[in-house]
Design a protein around this motif. Structure first.
Motif, mmCIF file in Angstrom:
data_model
loop_
_atom_site.group_PDB
_atom_site.id
_atom_site.type_symbol
_atom_site.label_atom_id
_atom_site.label_comp_id
_atom_site.label_asym_id
_atom_site.label_seq_id
_atom_site.Cartn_x
_atom_site.Cartn_y
_atom_site.Cartn_z
ATOM 1 N N SER A 269 19.127 6.381 -4.610
ATOM 2 C CA SER A 269 17.337 6.813 -3.807
ATOM 3 C C SER A 269 17.164 7.875 -4.642
ATOM 4 N N SER A 270 17.310 8.444 -6.125
ATOM 5 C CA SER A 270 15.983 9.120 -6.864
ATOM 6 C C SER A 270 14.861 8.071 -7.086
ATOM 7 N N LEU A 271 15.002 6.719 -6.793
ATOM 8 C CA LEU A 271 13.885 5.899 -7.316
ATOM 9 C C LEU A 271 12.630 5.767 -5.846
ATOM 10 N N PHE A 272 13.336 6.214 -4.501
ATOM 11 C CA PHE A 272 12.627 5.695 -3.028
ATOM 12 C C PHE A 272 11.727 6.573 -3.120
ATOM 13 N N PRO A 273 11.250 7.717 -3.182
ATOM 14 C CA PRO A 273 9.971 8.981 -2.758
ATOM 15 C C PRO A 273 9.049 8.198 -4.114
ATOM 16 N N TYR A 274 9.256 8.101 -4.824
ATOM 17 C CA TYR A 274 8.384 7.592 -5.930
ATOM 18 C C TYR A 274 7.990 5.819 -5.483
ATOM 19 N N GLY A 275 8.273 5.666 -5.721
ATOM 20 C CA GLY A 275 8.757 3.730 -6.090
ATOM 21 C C GLY A 275 7.812 3.475 -4.330
ATOM 22 N N GLU A 276 8.311 3.791 -3.215
ATOM 23 C CA GLU A 276 8.179 3.404 -2.154
ATOM 24 C C GLU A 276 6.389 3.947 -1.959
ATOM 25 N N LYS A 277 6.288 5.123 -2.246
ATOM 26 C CA LYS A 277 4.647 5.083 -2.917
ATOM 27 C C LYS A 277 3.740 4.748 -3.259
ATOM 28 N N PHE A 278 4.496 3.757 -4.866
ATOM 29 C CA PHE A 278 3.707 2.977 -5.301
ATOM 30 C C PHE A 278 3.496 1.616 -4.447
ATOM 31 N N PHE A 279 4.431 1.349 -3.618
ATOM 32 C CA PHE A 279 4.863 0.479 -2.817
ATOM 33 C C PHE A 279 3.142 -0.039 -2.018
ATOM 34 N N VAL A 280 3.413 1.023 -1.111
ATOM 35 C CA VAL A 280 2.152 2.113 -0.634
ATOM 36 C C VAL A 280 1.071 1.525 -0.848
ATOM 37 N N ASP A 281 0.772 1.948 -2.210
ATOM 38 C CA ASP A 281 -0.425 1.756 -2.194
ATOM 39 C C ASP A 281 -0.827 1.106 -3.614
ATOM 40 N N SER A 282 0.285 -0.192 -3.565
ATOM 41 C CA SER A 282 -0.404 -1.218 -3.910
ATOM 42 C C SER A 282 -0.652 -1.918 -3.196
ATOM 43 N N VAL A 283 0.049 -2.008 -1.064
ATOM 44 C CA VAL A 283 -0.240 -3.104 -0.584
ATOM 45 C C VAL A 283 -1.649 -1.981 0.414
ATOM 46 N N ARG A 284 -2.172 -1.171 0.377
ATOM 47 C CA ARG A 284 -3.548 -0.282 0.246
ATOM 48 C C ARG A 284 -4.507 -0.936 -0.367
ATOM 49 N N ALA A 285 -4.569 -0.920 -1.382
ATOM 50 C CA ALA A 285 -5.511 -1.605 -2.987
ATOM 51 C C ALA A 285 -6.332 -3.048 -2.011
ATOM 52 N N VAL A 286 -4.981 -3.382 -1.491
ATOM 53 C CA VAL A 286 -6.074 -5.004 -1.074
ATOM 54 C C VAL A 286 -5.762 -5.483 0.445
ATOM 55 N N ARG A 287 -5.762 -4.221 1.328
ATOM 56 C CA ARG A 287 -6.314 -4.330 2.507
ATOM 57 C C ARG A 287 -7.394 -4.931 2.936
ATOM 58 N N GLU A 288 -8.277 -4.497 2.918
ATOM 59 C CA GLU A 288 -9.512 -4.389 2.739
ATOM 60 C C GLU A 288 -9.604 -5.959 3.072
#
Length: 279
Positions: free
Chosen positions: A43-62
């Protein structure tokens, strides 16, 4: 936007759950400290780990032009935001029992920031693909192995982890499809998986020992025996992860090849979620 693209909908929904864990027993996994802390560890991995996932996808979305993938990215971001929210709420339980997950979460935050600082957008997305494969395969095993999941004796924890497991499989292809859409190649993908695997195992071991030590359970050998048998025994949880993990290294791999649609529908019914319209 054309009329055709306006009708495109995501393949999966965003669900808001609103859990509360304020009166959850300390050792909610069958009264066992080792396995309870293993789940606390995850559980401790998810709050910032999943933020990283979202940021990584957003960074290439355009760079992505496919309308269906854009819709799925929006739903992916929504699901991951809900996961981060609920696993932050998980800290209500941790704080009530003096379990310090906040420090572990900050370590993940600093690790993800370090990776981002010294990596490219494509490499960050490749790391996300690797970690999404970890979470999807771990989630699939949790959905398959009711002999293991039923050891979660708190009904709210049970529902949290099974809800999360369904959604990890629903969106398991999104980061991978985004990676392919921006021209991501095989070598970067498998190199990222190899490096991520070493880091992931090291972090899990580090956090597990720390949680047990701070709880005074580091030399509770009965608890260790139960936990290690559950994870690594002849019929242990980890054994089921090996084959799908190795499949990631195949040149033609795609997450959808590990078909979990029937399993997802089974658990949607069990948890009272609506089924996909095409199901």
């Amino acid at each position: 936007m054309t009329s055709a693209s306006a009708k495109v909908t995501a393949h999966f929904p965003v669900r808001r759950m609103d859990f509360s864990f304020t009166d959850t027993d300390k050792y909610w996994w069958n009264g066992n400290p080792f396995m309870t802390h293993f789940m606390n560890n995850l559980s401790s991995l998810f709050p910032y780990g999943e933020k990283f996932f979202v940021d990584s996808v957003r960074a290439v979305r355009e760079q992505i032009t496919d309308a269906q993938l854009q819709k799925d990215i929006s739903a992916f971001i929504g699901q991951e935001a809900m996961h981060s929210k609920e696993h932050a709420t998980y800290n209500e339980y941790a704080q009530a029992h003096n379990i310090d997950l906040h420090t572990l979460e900050l370590r993940i935050k600093y690790l993800m920031e370090f990776v981002t600082r010294f990596s490219t957008k494509k490499m960050n997305l490749a790391v996300t693909c690797a970690l999404e494969h970890f979470t999807a395969t771990m989630a699939e095993q949790l959905l398959k192995r009711e002999d293991i999941s039923l050891q979660m004796q708190d009904p709210r924890m049970y529902r949290l982890w099974l809800w999360h497991a369904i959604e990890e499989n629903e969106h398991k292809s999104v980061a991978y499809d985004a990676y392919q859409a921006i021209g991501g190649g095989y070598f970067t993908r498998v190199l990222s998986m190899a490096l991520t695997s070493l880091t992931f195992v090291g972090v899990i071991a580090w956090f597990q020992l720390g949680l047990l030590r701070r709880d005074g359970q580091l030399t509770n050998w009965r608890s260790w025996r139960y936990g290690l048998t559950t994870l690594f025994g002849r019929h242990g949880y980890v054994r089921g992860l090996l084959k799908p993990y190795l499949e990631y290294y195949k040149p033609g791999f795609h997450p959808a090849q590990q078909d979990t649609r029937d399993l997802e529908n089974h658990w949607r019914r069990r948890l009272g979620f609506s089924l996909p319209s095409a199901a």
